[in-house]
Design an enzyme around this catalytic site. Structure first.
Site, PDB file in Angstrom:
ATOM      1  N   PRO A 158      24.809  38.386  14.046  1.00 17.98           N
ATOM      2  CA  PRO A 158      25.136  39.544  14.728  1.00 17.98           C
ATOM      3  C   PRO A 158      26.094  40.372  13.782  1.00 17.98           C
ATOM      4  O   PRO A 158      26.959  39.764  13.271  1.00 17.98           O
ATOM      5  CB  PRO A 158      25.685  39.098  15.980  1.00 17.98           C
ATOM      6  CG  PRO A 158      25.113  37.765  16.188  1.00 17.98           C
ATOM      7  CD  PRO A 158      25.128  37.300  14.764  1.00 17.98           C
ATOM      8  N   GLY A 159      25.769  41.810  13.826  1.00 21.95           N
ATOM      9  CA  GLY A 159      26.752  42.879  13.117  1.00 21.95           C
ATOM     10  C   GLY A 159      26.633  42.790  11.735  1.00 21.95           C
ATOM     11  O   GLY A 159      27.390  43.341  11.053  1.00 21.95           O
ATOM     12  N   HIS A 207      55.985  22.577  15.996  1.00 24.85           N
ATOM     13  CA  HIS A 207      54.444  22.231  16.118  1.00 24.85           C
ATOM     14  C   HIS A 207      53.889  23.286  14.987  1.00 24.85           C
ATOM     15  O   HIS A 207      53.126  22.658  14.082  1.00 24.85           O
ATOM     16  CB  HIS A 207      53.965  22.716  17.378  1.00 24.85           C
ATOM     17  CG  HIS A 207      52.560  22.538  17.574  1.00 24.85           C
ATOM     18  ND1 HIS A 207      51.963  21.521  18.467  1.00 24.85           N
ATOM     19  CD2 HIS A 207      51.589  23.139  17.067  1.00 24.85           C
ATOM     20  CE1 HIS A 207      50.927  21.546  18.499  1.00 24.85           C
ATOM     21  NE2 HIS A 207      50.378  22.470  17.482  1.00 24.85           N
ATOM     22  N   GLU A 208      54.347  24.515  14.998  1.00 24.95           N
ATOM     23  CA  GLU A 208      53.628  25.469  13.718  1.00 24.95           C
ATOM     24  C   GLU A 208      53.999  24.801  12.444  1.00 24.95           C
ATOM     25  O   GLU A 208      53.250  24.806  11.388  1.00 24.95           O
ATOM     26  CB  GLU A 208      54.022  26.870  14.045  1.00 24.95           C
ATOM     27  CG  GLU A 208      53.305  27.301  15.353  1.00 24.95           C
ATOM     28  CD  GLU A 208      51.765  27.017  15.470  1.00 24.95           C
ATOM     29  OE1 GLU A 208      51.072  27.123  14.770  1.00 24.95           O
ATOM     30  OE2 GLU A 208      51.543  26.802  16.729  1.00 24.95           O
TER      31      GLU A 208
END
Length: 630
Positions: A197-198, A417-418
């Site tokens: 799509p697109g 965490h990141e």
């Protein structure tokens, strides 16, 4: 539309004429002096009435002093005798034929009006003779595109040079068919454009019509099928009949998979309306009668579900792949869309193309539009590079949610965490470069680690997929080591890591223990109704699960070892995120090199910290996605 206004005007005129007739009839019953019947009888008895004219039940009279009057008489058999006894001159006027006509109008006018309205609406429902209503179900809904209305050319299509070269032959044939016919060549009856799509399939079809300057009929696959049986097949016949009258011409069918799916896959049996429509389309494209000069172009992103008879030579005998653009194609597409907005001199299309891997043409058009909106909100006269960077961040990671607030402990947990994701990604040799890390909530994510590929990735490899699993585990491991707790933020990390490991074992043959064998069912099984297919035994399934478990455990151990050995870098990155909330690639490189982190660029702003943690994950596909999100 003109016919509708014409019919409405006619009926309004008829209504006005009838109203005028009624008004005229009412004038006869009106006079300057109206008296009641009892007063009239009293005037007669008093001898003040000289003359009376009887017109049905209406009495017109003159008094002895010359005044005129009228009255309305009930049924009175003694009226005339009373008038004569009082020396009143009596005149009787016979009832005119107009009153009979008027009574007919009065009694039949509602019925005539209803019949007229019914005829009017029936004509409109039949499309006014143009085949657009429920009494013309079998008429084609194909819209003919006027040459003057279609200004799209190949210059407006970029990023798919091979596809343009394939379809350019159609334009040359329509302009000069003898060039091919004198060598015995035949133009394809149909061209099927296939792609995600697109990617510009519909735009390419419009460009063909704009270049060829021939009649262009456009219709959607869903326009063929209605609730009535046989309508779709009738519309197909009517569409090709119209096209033959205008040949040479082009018929464009968008989303042809709506009617072109493999027969027998539905639940309607042999009399299914969609199958009848498909059968008629097959006959029209290459049946007993030829369609010389009529070229059918269709577009779909589900070529795998189309009927085989539709794809054979003689029907859609040429398939044109319209794939996602590469870096050069993305640059060309950006240049096309940038012509429509005022661009600052610092905007570099090649840099933007390098930073948008996996973007389709529609995505790039949306990028330019979002950048223009950012510039407008900032009251700028031109769109600069910062607007494009902000628009890219919004598309990749979602809009910022600056209003969210959470406790300092949860914010610190998100930062670690990141940092775990980012540090593992920086230490593994095959991983994509880390472009940005943020604990600013964006979209559905409350923290993001964004890896940006250096080049377009066509194939994925075992060592890189294993590293991606390790990166996915980095967030949870950092929480365990540095925060001594576990949160729900790694749930999506685990889902994506498990799916990646399962695909390696069951689809890609990347397991030494199980070898090169596919252990997963086909993705089309559910579509074709084969829901109970079983490809492996219970014993083999246990081996598959054990192999998936081994891969996950090994990569979890690798990520844990890397974070333990580089704990100082994790602490430094978490501290930078707590201070700046968002750090870019230059700041990340400072942290990994062990030098003080440079301050953020002036365009970066502060925001309130997020309030809760969400899911995390790493992209395992060539499409650009945040490497990890919390």
């Amino acid at each position: 539309m003109n016919n509708i206004f014409k019919n409405i005007a006619i009926w309004v005129a008829v209504a006005m004429v009838l109203m005028a007739i009624f008004n005229l009839s009412g004038v006869k019953n009106s006079a300057d002096n109206q008296i009641v019947y009892s007063q009239f009888i009293q005037e007669v008895k008093d001898g003040r009435i000289a003359k009376v004219q009887i017109d049905g039940r209406v009495l017109h009279g003159i008094t002895r002093d010359g005044k005129k009057f009228n009255s309305f008489a009930p049924t009175d058999p003694w009226l005339v005798s009373d008038l004569l006894k009082n020396n009143v001159i009596v005149e009787a006027k016979p009832e005119e034929e107009q009153s009979l006509l008027m009574s007919i109008f009065v009694s039949w006018f509602p019925m005539i009006l209803l019949i007229g309205v019914w005829v009017f609406f029936m004509r409109q429902m039949q499309g006014g003779g143009k085949g657009g209503g429920p009494f013309s179900f079998g008429k084609s809904k194909a819209r003919q595109l006027d040459e003057s209305a279609n200004q799209t050319t190949f210059a407006d299509v970029a990023g798919c040079d091979e596809a343009k070269e394939e379809v350019s032959e159609l334009v040359e044939f329509l302009r000069d068919p003898t060039k091919f016919q004198k060598l015995g060549g035949k133009i394809p009856h149909g061209v099927l454009m296939v792609g995600p799509p697109g990617t510009g399939k519909t735009l390419l079809a419009r460009a063909i019509a704009g270049e060829a300057k021939v009649p262009f009929f456009s219709i959607s696959g869903s326009d063929f099928v209605e609730m009535f049986v046989g309508v779709g097949a009738s519309r197909v016949r009517d569409m090709f009949e119209q096209a033959k009258k205008s040949s040479p011409c082009i018929i464009f069918i968008d989303e042809i998979d709506a009617v072109g799916r493999s027969r027998g896959a539905g639940t309607g049996g042999g009399n299914d309306e969609r199958e009848q429509t498909l059968n008629q389309l097959l006959v029209e494209m290459d049946g007993f009668e030829g369609n010389t000069g009529v070229i059918v172009i269709a577009a779909t992103n589900r070529a795998d579900v189309l009927d085989k008879a539709l794809l054979r030579p003689g029907r859609f005998d040429r398939q044109v792949m319209v794939s996602l653009p590469d870096i050069k194609g993305r640059e060309q597409i950006l240049m096309v869309h940038m012509r429509k907005v005022p661009i600052d001199a610092d905007v570099k299309a090649d840099i933007l193309a390098r930073g948008t891997p996996g973007f389709s043409g529609a995505d790039l058009a949306n990028l330019v539009n979002e950048a223009a909106l950012f510039a407008a909100r900032r009251n700028k006269r031109t769109v600069d590079m910062q607007d494009f960077e902000d628009a890219k961040d919004k598309i990749f990671m979602g809009p910022e949610r600056k209003s969210m607030v959470m406790r300092e402990e949860e914010r610190r947990n998100t930062a670690y965490h990141e940092s775990g994701h980012a540090v593992v990604a920086k230490l593994l040799p095959k991983a994509d470069p880390v472009h940005k890390v943020t604990i600013m909530p964006r979209g559905w994510a409350l923290g993001l680690t964004w890896q940006l590929p250096e080049f377009d990735r066509i194939s994925n490899y075992k060592d890189k997929m294993l590293e991606e699993i390790s990166i996915l585990f980095g967030g949870r491991i950092a929480e365990e080591i540095f925060m001594h707790q576990m949160s729900t933020g790694a749930s999506n990390d685990f889902e994506r890591a498990t799916k990646l490991a399962r695909d390696m074992v069951t689809r890609y043959g990347m397991s030494d223990a199980l070898g090169t064998m596919v252990y997963a069912g086909s993705e089309q099984d559910s579509f074709f109704g084969n829901m109970s297919s079983k490809t492996v035994s219970e014993a083999t399934q246990q081996k598959v699960d054990a192999e998936i478990r081994r891969i996950l455990d090994e990569q979890y151990g690798i990520a844990r070892k890397l974070l333990q050995e580089n704990s100082a870098k994790v602490d430094a990155m978490a501290a930078a995120l707590m201070e700046y909330e968002t750090i870019d690639a230059d700041q990340i490189n400072d942290i990994m090199a062990g030098i003080p982190v440079r301050p953020p660029k002036p365009t970066q702003g502060k925001s309130n910290p997020p309030r809760d943690t969400g899911s995390s994950g790493t992209s395992a596909t060539p499409a650009p996605q945040p490497a990890a999100k919390t």
